[in-house]
Design a protein around this motif. Structure first.
Motif, mmCIF file in Angstrom:
data_model
loop_
_atom_site.group_PDB
_atom_site.id
_atom_site.type_symbol
_atom_site.label_atom_id
_atom_site.label_comp_id
_atom_site.label_asym_id
_atom_site.label_seq_id
_atom_site.Cartn_x
_atom_site.Cartn_y
_atom_site.Cartn_z
ATOM 1 N N MET A 121 -38.014 -13.595 14.703
ATOM 2 C CA MET A 121 -37.550 -14.018 16.020
ATOM 3 C C MET A 121 -36.420 -15.041 15.922
ATOM 4 O O MET A 121 -35.696 -15.260 16.894
ATOM 5 C CB MET A 121 -38.705 -14.609 16.830
ATOM 6 C CG MET A 121 -39.787 -13.608 17.211
ATOM 7 S SD MET A 121 -39.147 -12.154 18.078
ATOM 8 C CE MET A 121 -39.231 -10.908 16.782
ATOM 9 N N ALA A 122 -36.268 -15.671 14.757
ATOM 10 C CA ALA A 122 -35.195 -16.646 14.562
ATOM 11 C C ALA A 122 -33.858 -15.981 14.226
ATOM 12 O O ALA A 122 -32.879 -16.681 13.954
ATOM 13 C CB ALA A 122 -35.579 -17.627 13.455
ATOM 14 N N THR A 123 -33.799 -14.658 14.241
ATOM 15 C CA THR A 123 -32.520 -13.953 14.050
ATOM 16 C C THR A 123 -31.510 -14.507 15.051
ATOM 17 O O THR A 123 -31.795 -14.561 16.253
ATOM 18 C CB THR A 123 -32.695 -12.443 14.268
ATOM 19 O OG1 THR A 123 -33.647 -11.946 13.322
ATOM 20 C CG2 THR A 123 -31.371 -11.711 14.089
ATOM 21 N N PRO A 124 -30.334 -14.943 14.593
ATOM 22 C CA PRO A 124 -29.375 -15.604 15.492
ATOM 23 C C PRO A 124 -29.022 -14.770 16.715
ATOM 24 O O PRO A 124 -29.123 -13.550 16.718
ATOM 25 C CB PRO A 124 -28.162 -15.825 14.584
ATOM 26 C CG PRO A 124 -28.741 -15.969 13.218
ATOM 27 C CD PRO A 124 -29.891 -14.999 13.187
ATOM 28 N N HIS A 125 -28.575 -15.467 17.745
ATOM 29 C CA HIS A 125 -28.272 -14.849 19.042
ATOM 30 C C HIS A 125 -26.998 -14.006 18.958
ATOM 31 O O HIS A 125 -26.217 -14.115 18.005
ATOM 32 C CB HIS A 125 -28.152 -15.935 20.115
ATOM 33 C CG HIS A 125 -27.049 -16.933 19.850
ATOM 34 N ND1 HIS A 125 -25.711 -16.640 20.025
ATOM 35 C CD2 HIS A 125 -27.094 -18.214 19.406
ATOM 36 C CE1 HIS A 125 -24.970 -17.686 19.726
ATOM 37 N NE2 HIS A 125 -25.788 -18.654 19.335
ATOM 38 N N PRO A 126 -26.740 -13.144 19.963
ATOM 39 C CA PRO A 126 -25.641 -12.177 19.859
ATOM 40 C C PRO A 126 -24.235 -12.776 19.908
ATOM 41 O O PRO A 126 -23.272 -12.069 19.609
ATOM 42 C CB PRO A 126 -25.870 -11.240 21.058
ATOM 43 C CG PRO A 126 -26.698 -12.021 22.011
ATOM 44 C CD PRO A 126 -27.560 -12.896 21.163
#
Length: 459
Positions: A121-126
């Motif tokens: 869920m910590a995958t960076p934002h778009p």
């Protein structure tokens, strides 16, 4: 044992200085980025990640996987872009030299399931360049691979292909076969430029735009509504999901035979069953929905990671017609309107701004999606690999803007995943809908499978 692959510091620095590109984002990307920005302003989480997971035997060779993940990111040019918002407009930056991309492994040690979820869920934002993460979970029986990719760079069509590309390249490196010859992918930058070029030439006078506007007009100026109460009035809501298998493989075969006997394909039959469901539950005499379809049109395009999806507007009279007639009607409706998927709904709303019969936003409504993993572009071979590798897909929970129903034809049969508002009213409505829809599908199958037993009805 969890290992994550993230871009090196030098890669991040190169991306930060990537020049502005004249290529605009695709309409899909632009809508996604604006939606994320709206969520951010409201301090809401957005359902934006596609998390692809599969299993591999043995102990992962981290050096080999580093090479494979790095090569994957260099190979597909959608990953070479990042975006920023300037005065309400979305600006694209592009890395001109993909060889500056280098992924580095970071081993985090033993983790619990909730720790793994937290890292995903910590995958960076778009709006961040590195809005993707790859990783493995090593355990005694082998290791689990996963890719967490913001929807900005991927759609459902490429999920299984992504797995096949990475695992095939990894095995080729381990076997000393050298670089895997997968065939060149297409360019997502070219896709975006071509889409924008076509859009710039379109006007309200274009037949496709007129048909879209007529569809919206028949739905009160907006996207179709779900047939049952959802317990919310606004278009935006926190979503929850349900997943279940509704037909086993033998019954799905019988269902497809019933579709063919009616002159339709599976998509036509499933739309007919949805129409019968709404008629039975809500008394609706007309069925209306949008169904997504890929806008990839070449073998290269099907080897291209990116977001290449349009939606087909479907609506037809239901009245007292039975499944065979409705399946044929739905199939003709889908086939005749397939070209409308090439016209982004956001473009239609831009052109229709000011028309009293059309609303200003495309959010809300209901979507029904069907994907058959046994046929091209995924093919039975990739479907078999997906099944054998225990492939699965997850979507992070968050704010959504429509009721979405995804139907998947796999070697196991037909499965259904639905997203809907997280409240008791919507939950009860979706339970009723899914039960009635599965029943309509089974009833259609039974017409060509009279020996189907009561025991087989239990799903």
């Amino acid at each position: 044992m969890l290992t994550l692959w993230c871009p090196s510091a030098a890669s991040m620095e190169s991306a930060k200085h990537a020049p502005v590109s004249p290529v605009l984002p695709s309409y899909e990307q632009e809508q996604h980025l604006h939606a994320f920005h709206a969520c951010e302003q409201r301090h809401e989480a957005m359902a934006r990640l596609l998390v692809v997971v599969w299993d591999e035997p043995g102990r992962c060779d981290l050096r080999a996987m580093t090479h494979v993940v790095t090569a994957h990111l260099r190979r597909h040019d959608t990953y070479h872009s990042w975006f920023e918002e300037r005065g309400g407009a979305i600006v694209r930056h592009v890395l001109t030299d993909p060889t500056v991309i280098q992924m580095e492994p970071r081993t985090l040690g033993e983790v619990r399931a909730e720790d793994w979820q937290r890292h995903v869920m910590a995958t960076p934002h778009p709006f961040a360049w590195d809005c993707f993460r790859f990783g493995i979970l090593q355990h005694d029986r082998g290791f689990t691979c996963f890719a967490s990719i913001d929807h900005l760079h991927a759609d459902a069509t490429v999920i299984a292909f992504l797995m096949a590309e990475i695992r095939s390249a990894y095995r080729a490196v381990l076997d000393g076969e050298g670089p895997l010859q997968l065939g060149p992918p297409g360019s997502y930058l070219d896709y975006c430029a071509s889409q924008r070029q076509r859009a710039a030439a379109m006007t309200l006078a274009d037949p496709e735009v007129k048909r879209w506007i007529a569809f919206l007009h028949r739905n009160g100026g907006r996207m179709p509504s779900f047939a049952l109460p959802l317990g919310v009035l606004e278009d935006r809501y926190h979503a929850e999901y349900v997943h279940l298998d509704i037909l086993d493989d033998a019954v799905m075969d019988a269902f497809e035979s019933a579709c063919h006997a009616a002159g339709a394909r599976a998509i036509g039959g499933l739309l007919a069953c949805a129409a019968l469901t709404e008629r039975g539950l809500a008394g609706r005499s007309r069925y209306s929905v949008v169904t997504p379809t890929t806008t990839r049109r070449s073998p290269k395009a099907f080897r291209t990671t990116g977001w290449c999806v349009g939606v087909v507007p479907i609506d037809f009279d239901v009245q007292q017609r039975a499944f065979p007639e409705l399946a044929l009607t739905a199939q003709r409706n889908f086939d005749e309107r397939l070209s409308l998927a090439e016209v982004p709904i956001e473009l239609v709303l831009e052109l229709a701004a000011g028309l009293p019969t059309v609303g200003s936003v495309a959010t809300g409504g209901v979507m029904l999606s069907f994907m058959d993993v046994n046929v091209p572009p995924l093919s039975a071979h990739i479907a078999r690999e997906w099944h054998q590798a225990n492939g699965r897909v997850y979507i992070n929970q968050g704010i959504a803007a429509q009721v979405a129903i995804w139907l998947f034809r796999t070697p196991r049969g037909l499965s259904l995943t639905a997203a809907y508002p997280a409240n008791e009213t919507a939950r009860a409505s979706m339970h009723r809908y899914v039960k009635a829809f599965a029943g309509a599908c089974r009833q259609a199958a039974e017409a060509l499978m009279p020996t189907y037993s009561d025991a087989g009805r239990e799903q």
